[in-house]
Structures are given as structure tokens and as C-alpha cells.
Design a protein around this motif. Sequence first.
Motif, PDB file in Angstrom:
ATOM      1  N   UNK A 147      14.687   3.804  10.277  1.00  0.00           N
ATOM      2  CA  UNK A 147      14.147   3.966   8.955  1.00  0.00           C
ATOM      3  C   UNK A 147      13.198   2.828   8.568  1.00  0.00           C
ATOM      4  N   UNK A 148      13.432   1.563   8.930  1.00  0.00           N
ATOM      5  CA  UNK A 148      12.495   0.504   8.560  1.00  0.00           C
ATOM      6  C   UNK A 148      11.083   0.747   9.085  1.00  0.00           C
ATOM      7  N   UNK A 149      10.950   1.354  10.259  1.00  0.00           N
ATOM      8  CA  UNK A 149       9.612   1.626  10.796  1.00  0.00           C
ATOM      9  C   UNK A 149       8.865   2.612   9.906  1.00  0.00           C
ATOM     10  N   UNK A 150       9.559   3.605   9.390  1.00  0.00           N
ATOM     11  CA  UNK A 150       8.925   4.586   8.497  1.00  0.00           C
ATOM     12  C   UNK A 150       8.538   3.917   7.183  1.00  0.00           C
ATOM     13  N   UNK A 151       9.404   3.091   6.659  1.00  0.00           N
ATOM     14  CA  UNK A 151       9.120   2.403   5.404  1.00  0.00           C
ATOM     15  C   UNK A 151       7.888   1.522   5.544  1.00  0.00           C
ATOM     16  N   UNK A 152       7.795   0.736   6.609  1.00  0.00           N
ATOM     17  CA  UNK A 152       6.634  -0.134   6.787  1.00  0.00           C
ATOM     18  C   UNK A 152       5.379   0.683   7.059  1.00  0.00           C
ATOM     19  N   UNK A 153       5.507   1.802   7.720  1.00  0.00           N
ATOM     20  CA  UNK A 153       4.363   2.663   7.997  1.00  0.00           C
ATOM     21  C   UNK A 153       3.797   3.241   6.701  1.00  0.00           C
ATOM     22  N   UNK A 154       4.673   3.630   5.790  1.00  0.00           N
ATOM     23  CA  UNK A 154       4.221   4.209   4.537  1.00  0.00           C
ATOM     24  C   UNK A 154       3.720   3.157   3.550  1.00  0.00           C
ATOM     25  N   UNK A 155       4.240   1.948   3.611  1.00  0.00           N
ATOM     26  CA  UNK A 155       3.870   0.933   2.630  1.00  0.00           C
ATOM     27  C   UNK A 155       2.480   0.373   2.860  1.00  0.00           C
ATOM     28  N   UNK A 196      -0.163   0.119  -0.439  1.00  0.00           N
ATOM     29  CA  UNK A 196      -0.298  -1.178  -1.096  1.00  0.00           C
ATOM     30  C   UNK A 196      -1.588  -1.279  -1.916  1.00  0.00           C
ATOM     31  N   UNK A 197      -2.757  -0.941  -1.380  1.00  0.00           N
ATOM     32  CA  UNK A 197      -3.965  -1.026  -2.211  1.00  0.00           C
ATOM     33  C   UNK A 197      -3.914  -0.088  -3.419  1.00  0.00           C
ATOM     34  N   UNK A 198      -3.319   1.066  -3.259  1.00  0.00           N
ATOM     35  CA  UNK A 198      -3.198   2.011  -4.372  1.00  0.00           C
ATOM     36  C   UNK A 198      -2.279   1.457  -5.454  1.00  0.00           C
ATOM     37  N   UNK A 199      -1.191   0.849  -5.043  1.00  0.00           N
ATOM     38  CA  UNK A 199      -0.260   0.276  -6.015  1.00  0.00           C
ATOM     39  C   UNK A 199      -0.910  -0.883  -6.759  1.00  0.00           C
ATOM     40  N   UNK A 200      -1.647  -1.726  -6.042  1.00  0.00           N
ATOM     41  CA  UNK A 200      -2.334  -2.845  -6.690  1.00  0.00           C
ATOM     42  C   UNK A 200      -3.354  -2.332  -7.704  1.00  0.00           C
ATOM     43  N   UNK A 201      -4.111  -1.334  -7.324  1.00  0.00           N
ATOM     44  CA  UNK A 201      -5.112  -0.780  -8.232  1.00  0.00           C
ATOM     45  C   UNK A 201      -4.455  -0.179  -9.469  1.00  0.00           C
ATOM     46  N   UNK A 202      -3.344   0.497  -9.295  1.00  0.00           N
ATOM     47  CA  UNK A 202      -2.639   1.092 -10.431  1.00  0.00           C
ATOM     48  C   UNK A 202      -2.132   0.007 -11.385  1.00  0.00           C
ATOM     49  N   UNK A 203      -1.646  -1.086 -10.839  1.00  0.00           N
ATOM     50  CA  UNK A 203      -1.166  -2.184 -11.675  1.00  0.00           C
ATOM     51  C   UNK A 203      -2.317  -2.804 -12.448  1.00  0.00           C
ATOM     52  N   UNK A 204      -3.422  -3.087 -11.766  1.00  0.00           N
ATOM     53  CA  UNK A 204      -4.588  -3.671 -12.448  1.00  0.00           C
ATOM     54  C   UNK A 204      -5.111  -2.723 -13.525  1.00  0.00           C
ATOM     55  N   UNK A 205      -5.183  -1.439 -13.220  1.00  0.00           N
ATOM     56  CA  UNK A 205      -5.658  -0.469 -14.213  1.00  0.00           C
ATOM     57  C   UNK A 205      -4.753  -0.447 -15.438  1.00  0.00           C
ATOM     58  N   UNK A 206      -3.458  -0.444 -15.236  1.00  0.00           N
ATOM     59  CA  UNK A 206      -2.546  -0.379 -16.383  1.00  0.00           C
ATOM     60  C   UNK A 206      -2.619  -1.652 -17.215  1.00  0.00           C
TER      61      UNK A 206
END
Length: 51
Positions: free
Chosen positions: A1-9, A13-23
Amino acid sequence: MPAITSLLSVPLKPCAEEAIYNSLLMAEEVDGHRGKAHALPIDKVKALLSQ
């Protein structure tokens, strides 16, 4: 499961950062029953992020 988590993250990451900056930067000043909530000063936030 850790391999899937790191693959998806990685691509998220750039999308999450952009969402935080936008909010943070698109928030407006509001008045509520507990007082006023001020918007962040965009120029000061940009200066902090560029350091």
C-alpha cells in the motif's frame, strides 16, 4: 500500500498546493457575529513565498 500512496501523492502535490494558495488568496474580508475576518494581504504573502 505505501507504494500506491507515494505514486498517487506525486501528481497531486502541485494541485494541492495550488488549491491552498487559491483559497488563501481569493478570500475576501467578511463581517460575522464574532467580528471581522480580514483577507490576507496578497503582496505580503507573495513576498514571504518568494524568500
